[in-house]
Design an enzyme around this catalytic site. Structure first.
Site, short mmCIF file in Angstrom:
data_model
loop_
_atom_site.label_atom_id
_atom_site.label_comp_id
_atom_site.label_asym_id
_atom_site.label_seq_id
_atom_site.Cartn_x
_atom_site.Cartn_y
_atom_site.Cartn_z
N ARG A 91 0.75 -1.27 0.06
CA ARG A 91 -0.03 0.10 0.08
C ARG A 91 0.74 1.33 0.13
O ARG A 91 0.33 2.36 -0.26
CB ARG A 91 -0.98 0.02 1.19
CG ARG A 91 -2.12 -1.07 1.04
CD ARG A 91 -3.01 -0.98 2.45
NE ARG A 91 -3.96 -1.85 2.25
CZ ARG A 91 -4.23 -3.04 2.67
NH1 ARG A 91 -3.05 -3.60 3.24
NH2 ARG A 91 -5.09 -3.93 2.38
N ASN A 123 -4.87 5.59 1.04
CA ASN A 123 -3.68 4.89 1.46
C ASN A 123 -2.34 5.29 1.24
O ASN A 123 -2.10 6.13 0.35
CB ASN A 123 -3.60 3.33 0.68
CG ASN A 123 -4.48 2.44 1.29
OD1 ASN A 123 -4.67 2.09 2.53
ND2 ASN A 123 -5.17 1.44 0.34
N ARG A 154 -12.80 -8.54 7.14
CA ARG A 154 -12.39 -10.05 6.30
C ARG A 154 -12.10 -11.03 7.34
O ARG A 154 -12.02 -12.24 6.91
CB ARG A 154 -11.18 -9.36 5.59
CG ARG A 154 -11.31 -8.56 4.43
CD ARG A 154 -10.38 -8.03 3.89
NE ARG A 154 -10.48 -7.11 2.62
CZ ARG A 154 -9.85 -6.03 2.11
NH1 ARG A 154 -8.93 -5.65 2.93
NH2 ARG A 154 -10.25 -5.37 1.05
N HIS A 178 -3.00 -0.61 8.67
CA HIS A 178 -4.08 -1.30 7.71
C HIS A 178 -2.85 -1.50 6.61
O HIS A 178 -2.59 -0.62 5.72
CB HIS A 178 -4.98 -0.22 7.27
CG HIS A 178 -5.66 -0.52 5.95
ND1 HIS A 178 -6.56 -1.84 5.96
CD2 HIS A 178 -5.62 -0.08 4.75
CE1 HIS A 178 -6.78 -1.90 4.78
NE2 HIS A 178 -6.59 -0.75 4.05
#
Length: 311
Positions: A91, A123, A154, A178
């Site tokens: 990311r 991001n 998830r 993240h």
């Protein structure tokens, strides 16, 4: 009371966020901003075409930063997904672009006098959230990122699939960045009325595989269609609605943790004033170590990006 949301960046994610807001009636006024004026005008027209078949009406304003001054919530969805191509699931491939953009956009937001809640999707979200807070000067509780709200979802999906239950029947968190240094805090995860670690072996759950699946879930979707949008947009709009409704809901979002001196994902109570209360989990020593590793990584990338942005 009129509800007003701004969405900055109308790519695959931002346009999905805006569509969800319009179709669910989450806002009375919606401000859409993008450097591609032709695209954002087209999206606005498309949403207006949809309204005759919706039970809600939304007033839409396009590319007017001044209209953000009295917004309740701004969602930053800016990015350049093409930078992710062939970057080995990282990311941070977007960071040189998004850090510069966040500084520019953050300054424009500051100039409007905005004093609502700023939610970053952009991001790498923990670093970008940090940059937004630094540039806007907003109190830390008013700036947050979606963080691992999606990654936790998830994880819940994977656990629920293994147990043949609804994901909403699983509780618990993925914590930290993240990104690749995040982890599932298994000490927090429960299902079927028990800690998941207690039932994993008898139910055939591979916790290491589930942790991996939650961490790489976004990349799997990205490789399939070249972007991710539905999961993250749903997380962002859920977070915006929690703010608008002053719901005081417990969510794993990217928020500034003083003891770690950085933004990262850790559960907090979210309401109209943003981060209303920070929680303190009873993590294992191993989990605490993983959290610190994630915090150190985010802090390093933030310092690096601010040095580049300020030069």
């Amino acid at each position: 009371m009129t509800r007003k949301i701004g969405v900055i960046g109308m790519g695959s994610v931002g346009s999905t966020v805006a569509h969800y807001i319009v179709s669910s009636g989450s806002a009375d006024d919606l401000v859409l901003i993008d450097t591609n004026e032709q695209k954002v005008i087209a999206d606005a027209g498309d949403f207006e075409d949809a309204m005759a078949n919706l039970p809600f009406h939304t007033n839409i304003t396009v590319n007017d930063y001044s209209a953000l001054g009295d917004a309740d919530v701004i969602v930053s969805a800016l990015g350049k997904i093409s930078l992710q191509d062939n970057k080995a699931d990282d990311r941070f491939a977007e960071l040189p672009f998004t850090s510069a953009q966040a500084k520019e956009v953050g300054q424009k937001i500051k100039e409007t006098g905005f004093n609502g809640i700023l939610i970053a999707i952009t991001n790498p979200v923990d670093v970008i959230t940090s940059i937004y807070q630094e540039v806007t000067g907003l109190p830390k509780n008013q700036v947050m990122g979606t963080g691992t709200l999606l990654d936790s979802a998830r994880m819940k999906r994977a656990v629920a699939h293994g147990l043949d239950i609804d994901p909403r029947s699983v509780t618990g968190y993925n914590l930290g960045e993240h990104g690749n240094s995040q982890f599932t805090a298994w000490s927090t995860v429960r299902a079927l009325g028990r800690p998941v670690e207690e039932i994993a072996e008898q139910r055939g759950l591979d916790l290491d595989e589930i942790d991996h699946e939650a961490r790489i879930g976004g990349y799997v979707v990205f490789r399939g269609k070249g972007y991710t949008n539905y999961g993250i947009a749903t997380a962002a709009v859920r977070l915006a609605n929690v703010v608008l409704n002053d719901a005081h809901e417990e969510l794993p979002v990217s928020n500034y943790r003083k003891e770690l001196d950085t933004y990262l994902s850790y559960p907090a109570i979210v309401g109209r004033d943003g981060i209303e209360e920070q929680l303190q989990l009873k993590l294992t020593d191993e989990e605490k170590e993983k959290l610190q590793t994630s915090a150190n990584f985010i802090k390093g990338k933030f310092a690096e990006s601010m040095a580049k942005v300020n030069n």
